[in-house]
Design an enzyme around this catalytic site. Structure first.
Site, PDB file in Angstrom:
ATOM      1  N   GLU A  40     -27.481  25.074  12.921  1.00 14.54           N
ATOM      2  CA  GLU A  40     -27.455  26.510  12.127  1.00 14.54           C
ATOM      3  C   GLU A  40     -26.248  27.310  12.911  1.00 14.54           C
ATOM      4  O   GLU A  40     -26.473  27.689  13.857  1.00 14.54           O
ATOM      5  CB  GLU A  40     -28.742  27.114  12.215  1.00 14.54           C
ATOM      6  CG  GLU A  40     -28.944  28.623  11.801  1.00 14.54           C
ATOM      7  CD  GLU A  40     -30.056  29.512  12.064  1.00 14.54           C
ATOM      8  OE1 GLU A  40     -29.822  30.567  12.311  1.00 14.54           O
ATOM      9  OE2 GLU A  40     -31.034  29.012  12.053  1.00 14.54           O
ATOM     10  N   ARG A  44     -22.029  35.037  13.432  1.00 13.47           N
ATOM     11  CA  ARG A  44     -21.952  35.999  14.427  1.00 13.47           C
ATOM     12  C   ARG A  44     -20.366  36.024  15.225  1.00 13.47           C
ATOM     13  O   ARG A  44     -20.170  36.950  16.102  1.00 13.47           O
ATOM     14  CB  ARG A  44     -23.206  35.718  15.714  1.00 13.47           C
ATOM     15  CG  ARG A  44     -24.437  35.943  15.355  1.00 13.47           C
ATOM     16  CD  ARG A  44     -25.322  35.883  16.648  1.00 13.47           C
ATOM     17  NE  ARG A  44     -26.760  36.014  16.180  1.00 13.47           N
ATOM     18  CZ  ARG A  44     -27.602  35.922  17.179  1.00 13.47           C
ATOM     19  NH1 ARG A  44     -27.579  35.966  18.215  1.00 13.47           N
ATOM     20  NH2 ARG A  44     -29.044  36.141  16.740  1.00 13.47           N
ATOM     21  N   LYS A 128     -38.680  32.746   8.841  1.00 13.49           N
ATOM     22  CA  LYS A 128     -38.392  32.746  10.119  1.00 13.49           C
ATOM     23  C   LYS A 128     -39.048  33.788  10.930  1.00 13.49           C
ATOM     24  O   LYS A 128     -39.260  35.118  10.274  1.00 13.49           O
ATOM     25  CB  LYS A 128     -36.770  32.910  10.332  1.00 13.49           C
ATOM     26  CG  LYS A 128     -36.424  33.087  11.751  1.00 13.49           C
ATOM     27  CD  LYS A 128     -34.767  33.427  11.548  1.00 13.49           C
ATOM     28  CE  LYS A 128     -34.138  33.787  12.932  1.00 13.49           C
ATOM     29  NZ  LYS A 128     -32.860  33.792  12.827  1.00 13.49           N
TER      30      LYS A 128
END
Length: 318
Positions: A40, A44, A128
């Site tokens: 994943e 960022r 999540k």
């Protein structure tokens, strides 16, 4: 196979931040070589899109997702680059709906029951849980799961090799996200060997493979009794009689009748047979589906297709 099922079989989703797109392929190769063909890559950093593109092109077998996706534009960029699923830290209904329109799996972040109800209203079943440990960890997941029986969780944030199996042992947890296999200093130093080693350690801890007992093919009931008594005398372990075998302690199963394996069989216990099978198949092993045995509707044992050194090997659910 649905994306959530793939992530569930992998068990661990490495969450990685890439500052230099050139690092993405060797990093993901290290993860894959360590046993986790999953990544994943988070938005960022400015390198995320190009990193996804490179991994998609050069490592097509990696289950590739995009994390920290906050906007429609990031969804488009991630998917066009090759991401096959989307993860977000929170639950933005507009982002979820946009992914659904594009038929792209999305796992949004939730932190409380209100978030879960929004997710359910959008037709989602897997969310999540983030940040997992600061919010209360597995204890809070269990509390929230009680009134929402169809919801499953992918906890991320504070998950590590020490608490990983506590999370995965809970049936409502499909997999865990984590970055402990990819420490920032290792990436900065391009220490791919260290990342591969940390990943292999995490996979081994998750699978929990250990020899539970060795079965010996004695051939006849008379020879089996003799062999079992000899082993018991040698080891000081008690005998436990069964219809087709005599156990010597918990370490040996002496077969009274012909059974699998030229010489016998080896039972290898694991934390989750389905997950262990997925990982072992990626190591080149094949399984005999006809050998599967069940208890209370749950898979309990499954044999490898081929013998090793004259012994049949089977996975055994702990």
């Amino acid at each position: 196979m649905e994306m959530i099922e793939k992530l569930s079989l992998a068990g661990i989703v490495p969450v990685i931040k890439v500052e230099d797109a050139a690092d993405a392929v060797p990093l993901c190769r290290a993860l894959s070589d360590g046993g986790l063909p999953v990544a994943e890559i988070t938005f960022r950093s400015d390198a995320a899109e190009e990193a996804i593109r490179r991994v998609h092109a050069e490592l097509p077998d990696v289950i590739l997702g995009a994390g920290t996706v906050l906007t429609r534009d990031q969804v488009d960029r991630a998917v066009n680059a090759g991401a096959t699923y989307i993860v977000s830290p929170g639950l933005n209904p507009e982002t979820v709906k946009y992914c659904q329109e594009k038929n792209v799996p999305i796992v949004p972040g939730v932190a409380n029951p209100s978030d879960i109800e929004v997710a359910l209203s959008l037709g989602l079943k897997t969310v999540k849980f983030f940040p997992a440990e600061p919010l209360g960890g597995l204890k809070l997941i269990k509390a929230m799961a009680a009134p929402y029986g169809n919801v499953t969780f992918l906890p991320t944030g504070g998950v590590n090799e020490q608490n990983l199996n506590d999370y995965l042992a809970y049936p409502k947890v499909v997999a865990c996200g984590g970055s402990w296999m990819v420490p920032a200093d290792a990436v900065a130093q391009k220490d791919w060997a260290r990342i591969e080693s940390l990943t292999r350690s995490a996979v081994n801890k998750m699978l929990g493979l250990e020899v539970r007992h060795v079965g010996l093919n004695s051939g006849t009931p008379e020879q089996a009794l003799k062999d079992a008594q000899t082993l018991s005398k040698l080891l000081g372990w008690p005998l436990d009689e069964h219809a087709n075998a005599t156990f010597v302690g918990e370490g040996f199963e002496v077969m009274k009748i012909p059974f699998r394996g030229s010489h016998g069989h080896v039972a290898v216990a694991c934390n989750n047979i389905r997950r262990a099978r997925w990982h072992l198949e990626r190591r080149g092993f094949a399984f005999d589906d006809a050998s599967a045995s069940y208890k209370d509707g749950k898979l309990r044992a499954l044999y490898l297709q081929d013998e090793i050194a004259g012994f049949a090997f089977h996975l055994l659910q702990k």
